[in-house]
Scaffold this motif. Structure first.
Motif, PDB file in Angstrom:
ATOM      1  N   UNK A 126       0.851  -1.186   0.000  1.00 30.10           N
ATOM      2  CA  UNK A 126       0.000   0.000   0.000  1.00 30.10           C
ATOM      3  C   UNK A 126       0.889   1.239   0.000  1.00 30.10           C
ATOM      4  N   UNK A 127       0.546   2.232  -0.808  1.00 27.01           N
ATOM      5  CA  UNK A 127       1.347   3.455  -0.813  1.00 27.01           C
ATOM      6  C   UNK A 127       1.150   4.227   0.489  1.00 27.01           C
ATOM      7  N   UNK A 128       2.125   5.024   0.823  1.00 27.55           N
ATOM      8  CA  UNK A 128       1.984   5.880   1.998  1.00 27.55           C
ATOM      9  C   UNK A 128       1.154   7.083   1.591  1.00 27.55           C
ATOM     10  N   UNK A 129       0.018   7.230   2.241  1.00 28.83           N
ATOM     11  CA  UNK A 129      -0.874   8.341   1.937  1.00 28.83           C
ATOM     12  C   UNK A 129      -1.080   9.193   3.184  1.00 28.83           C
ATOM     13  N   UNK A 130      -1.335  10.444   2.954  1.00 25.88           N
ATOM     14  CA  UNK A 130      -1.621  11.386   4.025  1.00 25.88           C
ATOM     15  C   UNK A 130      -3.003  11.964   3.748  1.00 25.88           C
ATOM     16  N   UNK A 131      -3.872  11.938   4.747  1.00 26.17           N
ATOM     17  CA  UNK A 131      -5.250  12.372   4.575  1.00 26.17           C
ATOM     18  C   UNK A 131      -5.479  13.709   5.260  1.00 26.17           C
ATOM     19  N   UNK A 132      -6.267  14.534   4.606  1.00 25.87           N
ATOM     20  CA  UNK A 132      -6.674  15.811   5.178  1.00 25.87           C
ATOM     21  C   UNK A 132      -8.078  16.127   4.682  1.00 25.87           C
ATOM     22  N   UNK A 133      -8.780  16.950   5.445  1.00 25.75           N
ATOM     23  CA  UNK A 133     -10.100  17.387   4.999  1.00 25.75           C
ATOM     24  C   UNK A 133      -9.948  18.237   3.742  1.00 25.75           C
ATOM     25  N   UNK A 134     -10.858  18.036   2.812  1.00 24.90           N
ATOM     26  CA  UNK A 134     -10.845  18.821   1.579  1.00 24.90           C
ATOM     27  C   UNK A 134     -11.177  20.270   1.892  1.00 24.90           C
ATOM     28  N   UNK A 135     -10.635  21.157   1.076  1.00 25.05           N
ATOM     29  CA  UNK A 135     -10.848  22.594   1.225  1.00 25.05           C
ATOM     30  C   UNK A 135     -11.360  23.141  -0.102  1.00 25.05           C
ATOM     31  N   UNK A 136     -11.850  24.356  -0.079  1.00 24.54           N
ATOM     32  CA  UNK A 136     -12.372  24.985  -1.299  1.00 24.54           C
ATOM     33  C   UNK A 136     -11.342  24.953  -2.433  1.00 24.54           C
ATOM     34  N   UNK A 137     -10.054  25.078  -2.103  1.00 24.37           N
ATOM     35  CA  UNK A 137      -9.005  25.045  -3.116  1.00 24.37           C
ATOM     36  C   UNK A 137      -8.844  23.692  -3.800  1.00 24.37           C
ATOM     37  N   UNK A 138      -9.508  22.668  -3.274  1.00 25.44           N
ATOM     38  CA  UNK A 138      -9.455  21.327  -3.875  1.00 25.44           C
ATOM     39  C   UNK A 138     -10.566  21.094  -4.898  1.00 25.44           C
ATOM     40  N   UNK A 139     -11.399  22.106  -5.100  1.00 24.01           N
ATOM     41  CA  UNK A 139     -12.563  21.924  -5.966  1.00 24.01           C
ATOM     42  C   UNK A 139     -12.190  21.419  -7.358  1.00 24.01           C
ATOM     43  N   UNK A 140     -11.171  21.990  -7.982  1.00 22.54           N
ATOM     44  CA  UNK A 140     -10.796  21.570  -9.339  1.00 22.54           C
ATOM     45  C   UNK A 140     -10.383  20.101  -9.365  1.00 22.54           C
ATOM     46  N   UNK A 141      -9.581  19.673  -8.389  1.00 26.42           N
ATOM     47  CA  UNK A 141      -9.165  18.272  -8.328  1.00 26.42           C
ATOM     48  C   UNK A 141     -10.372  17.366  -8.135  1.00 26.42           C
ATOM     49  N   UNK A 142     -11.240  17.722  -7.204  1.00 33.75           N
ATOM     50  CA  UNK A 142     -12.408  16.894  -6.918  1.00 33.75           C
ATOM     51  C   UNK A 142     -13.309  16.796  -8.143  1.00 33.75           C
ATOM     52  N   UNK A 143     -13.590  17.926  -8.784  1.00 32.66           N
ATOM     53  CA  UNK A 143     -14.463  17.900  -9.957  1.00 32.66           C
ATOM     54  C   UNK A 143     -13.820  17.179 -11.136  1.00 32.66           C
ATOM     55  N   UNK A 144     -12.490  17.154 -11.166  1.00 35.49           N
ATOM     56  CA  UNK A 144     -11.809  16.415 -12.244  1.00 35.49           C
ATOM     57  C   UNK A 144     -12.049  14.918 -12.125  1.00 35.49           C
ATOM     58  N   UNK A 145     -12.454  14.465 -10.936  1.00 37.90           N
ATOM     59  CA  UNK A 145     -12.709  13.037 -10.710  1.00 37.90           C
ATOM     60  C   UNK A 145     -14.156  12.637 -10.994  1.00 37.90           C
ATOM     61  N   UNK A 146     -15.022  13.597 -11.266  1.00 34.66           N
ATOM     62  CA  UNK A 146     -16.439  13.294 -11.483  1.00 34.66           C
ATOM     63  C   UNK A 146     -16.619  12.315 -12.643  1.00 34.66           C
TER      64      UNK A 146
ATOM     65  N   UNK B 293     -18.297  22.694  -0.403  1.00 35.95           N
ATOM     66  CA  UNK B 293     -18.405  24.095  -0.004  1.00 35.95           C
ATOM     67  C   UNK B 293     -19.367  24.333   1.157  1.00 35.95           C
ATOM     68  N   UNK B 294     -20.460  23.568   1.227  1.00 37.18           N
ATOM     69  CA  UNK B 294     -21.447  23.776   2.294  1.00 37.18           C
ATOM     70  C   UNK B 294     -21.135  22.973   3.552  1.00 37.18           C
ATOM     71  N   UNK B 295     -20.327  21.922   3.426  1.00 38.01           N
ATOM     72  CA  UNK B 295     -19.958  21.059   4.548  1.00 38.01           C
ATOM     73  C   UNK B 295     -21.176  20.660   5.386  1.00 38.01           C
ATOM     74  N   UNK B 296     -22.138  19.925   4.790  1.00 37.14           N
ATOM     75  CA  UNK B 296     -23.314  19.511   5.559  1.00 37.14           C
ATOM     76  C   UNK B 296     -22.914  18.654   6.765  1.00 37.14           C
ATOM     77  N   UNK B 297     -23.705  18.699   7.832  1.00 35.83           N
ATOM     78  CA  UNK B 297     -23.395  17.887   9.021  1.00 35.83           C
ATOM     79  C   UNK B 297     -23.275  16.405   8.662  1.00 35.83           C
ATOM     80  N   UNK B 298     -22.276  15.755   9.216  1.00 36.65           N
ATOM     81  CA  UNK B 298     -22.078  14.323   8.988  1.00 36.65           C
ATOM     82  C   UNK B 298     -21.388  13.976   7.691  1.00 36.65           C
ATOM     83  N   UNK B 299     -20.982  14.976   6.915  1.00 33.43           N
ATOM     84  CA  UNK B 299     -20.330  14.753   5.623  1.00 33.43           C
ATOM     85  C   UNK B 299     -18.872  15.187   5.721  1.00 33.43           C
ATOM     86  N   UNK B 300     -17.968  14.294   5.338  1.00 32.31           N
ATOM     87  CA  UNK B 300     -16.531  14.549   5.462  1.00 32.31           C
ATOM     88  C   UNK B 300     -15.832  14.171   4.162  1.00 32.31           C
TER      89      UNK B 300
END
Length: 160
Positions: A5-25, A55-62
């Motif tokens: 397994x590769x070594x990965x580091x996890x962090x909460x997504x931020x608004x600046x990650x929008x382009x990366x996230x949408x590129x995965x759609x 962007x809205x960070x609904x409760x219970x969504x991470x």
């Protein structure tokens, strides 16, 4: 496929990650959908849903971004706290799990599932759940190899 397994580091997504996230759609829908679903419509809705959860960070969504050792984003993992339909026990639902095609076969999917399981346990979940379309055989194989079992089948009768 990589045995380690590769070594990965996890962090909460931020608004600046929008382009990366949408590129995965498109990657999240890179299989044959049921015939009554329209790819363009599903893609537009998925992009809107990803953007809303980011962007809205609904409760219970991470939404998490997995990064490699160079700090480059290599995957999206979207978890939602929920409860079991029949027992009411707390669960964590994997809403979205996506790895760019260029990173496929490196063990990242397996590492995401392992991390999601640890996170779910730390948050008191009795189970980790996910949904998968019948045409997404690549994802089904990953999930089966990692101990997921069929619990509930959702059947749909489209009304026109």
């Amino acid at each position: 496929m990589s045995d380690t397994a590769p070594e990965l580091h996890f962090r909460l997504a931020e608004a600046g990650d929008e382009a990366f996230i949408l590129s995965l759609a498109e990657r999240l829908l890179s299989f044959d959908l049921p015939t009554w679903r329209k790819h363009k419509e599903a893609l537009a809705h998925l992009r809107g849903d990803l953007r809303r959860h980011l962007l809205d960070e609904p409760p219970g969504s991470y939404m998490f971004i997995a990064e490699d050792n160079d700090g480059e984003p290599v995957a999206l993992l979207h978890l939602q706290k929920s409860s079991d339909l029949l027992s009411g026990k707390p669960t964590v639902h994997i809403s979205d799990l996506a790895v760019p095609a260029a990173r496929e076969g490196q063990g990242i999917g397996r590492a995401l599932l392992a991390w999601a399981e640890d996170w779910a346990r730390e948050h008191g979940a009795a189970a980790l759940t996910l949904n998968v379309f019948p045409g997404n055989t690549r994802a089904q194989a990953l999930y089966t190899r990692n101990g997921f079992q069929t619990d509930l089948l959702k059947l749909v009768r489209p009304l026109r």
